[in-house]
Design an enzyme around this catalytic site. Sequence first.
Site, short mmCIF file in Angstrom:
data_model
loop_
_atom_site.label_atom_id
_atom_site.label_comp_id
_atom_site.label_asym_id
_atom_site.label_seq_id
_atom_site.Cartn_x
_atom_site.Cartn_y
_atom_site.Cartn_z
N LYS A 172 0.83 -1.21 0.00
CA LYS A 172 0.00 0.00 0.00
C LYS A 172 0.86 1.25 0.00
O LYS A 172 0.57 2.22 -0.72
CB LYS A 172 -0.92 0.00 1.21
CG LYS A 172 -1.86 1.21 1.30
CD LYS A 172 -2.79 1.29 0.10
CE LYS A 172 -3.57 2.60 0.03
NZ LYS A 172 -4.41 2.86 1.19
N LEU A 173 1.93 1.26 0.78
CA LEU A 173 2.80 2.43 0.80
C LEU A 173 3.48 2.62 -0.56
O LEU A 173 3.65 3.75 -1.02
CB LEU A 173 3.84 2.29 1.91
CG LEU A 173 3.29 2.29 3.34
CD1 LEU A 173 4.44 2.18 4.34
CD2 LEU A 173 2.45 3.52 3.64
#
Length: 305
Positions: A172-173
């Site tokens: 996600k990052l």
Amino acid sequence: MTETLTLGWIGLGKMGLPISTRLAAAGYDIAGTDRDQERISEAAASGVKPAATLADAATRDIVFTSLPDDKALRAVALDGPLFQSMRKGTILVETSTVSPGISAEVAQAADARGIAYLRAPVSGNAAIAHTGNLTCFVSGPKAAFDTFLPVAQAFTRAQKYLGTAEEARYAKLAVNLMIAVSAAMMGESIVLARKGNLAWQDILDVLTNSAVGSPMVHYKAKSLETRDFNSTFSCRQMAKDLDLIVGAGHAADMAMPLATLTREVYGALIGRGEGEADFISTVRLAEWLAGLGEPDLEQNEGRLA
């Protein structure tokens, strides 16, 4: 289908509210809670059972959390009653964008209580959450993922299992880093074109119909046609995520020059009072730095591609 599973939802905010109501519409027995009573009432109007307390929501078979940041997750999962209220053998699904560090702490606490912990951050924004077109990245126990998958399919269009630990957090990052840097590049690209006397719609057409015409560019170009900066994901939220990204990189002994520079871009936007504007407000910052005012949106009327 597995509607016999009972679901609990903690955090009925911008993402939690539309996702939980979608699950209710899909036939799941779901109870939700939030610090804001109006959010609970709004969810109840769409079929989510009101949970009087966090502990009440946490007694379900699968318990979701949708929280704004590391601090909130710590307050709920580590300093609060969450794990004391959950039953051994149930599943915690954490959907927020938080750091791998706090997530690992939650994993340790869950394991100590015999609770299966899935990291399942969702990708997408509140504007599409109610449509079921989010995606999610998932890591944690594979057996728990298999149980969770039919539920995930009720509110996401794609699900990717990535491993047993913090892999979903890094995924996600990584995605959000690409989005943030792309938005900063898009702002400078558009302003460079304006300096070269391109009409507003012409440069948007050039970007969307060239090799850089990614889904994000197409999506943001559409809102930029009318200079719509109403937030789908705010500058302040992007700055928060960039702090997580830079922190994760530094913890892994990795230099983060682009992430660090882009974080300064969003810091400047927040300083200009645009913290709650959409993250594509990078365009307005680039215009201000270049000494440009509002473009003439009618300049190429009648000759759009």
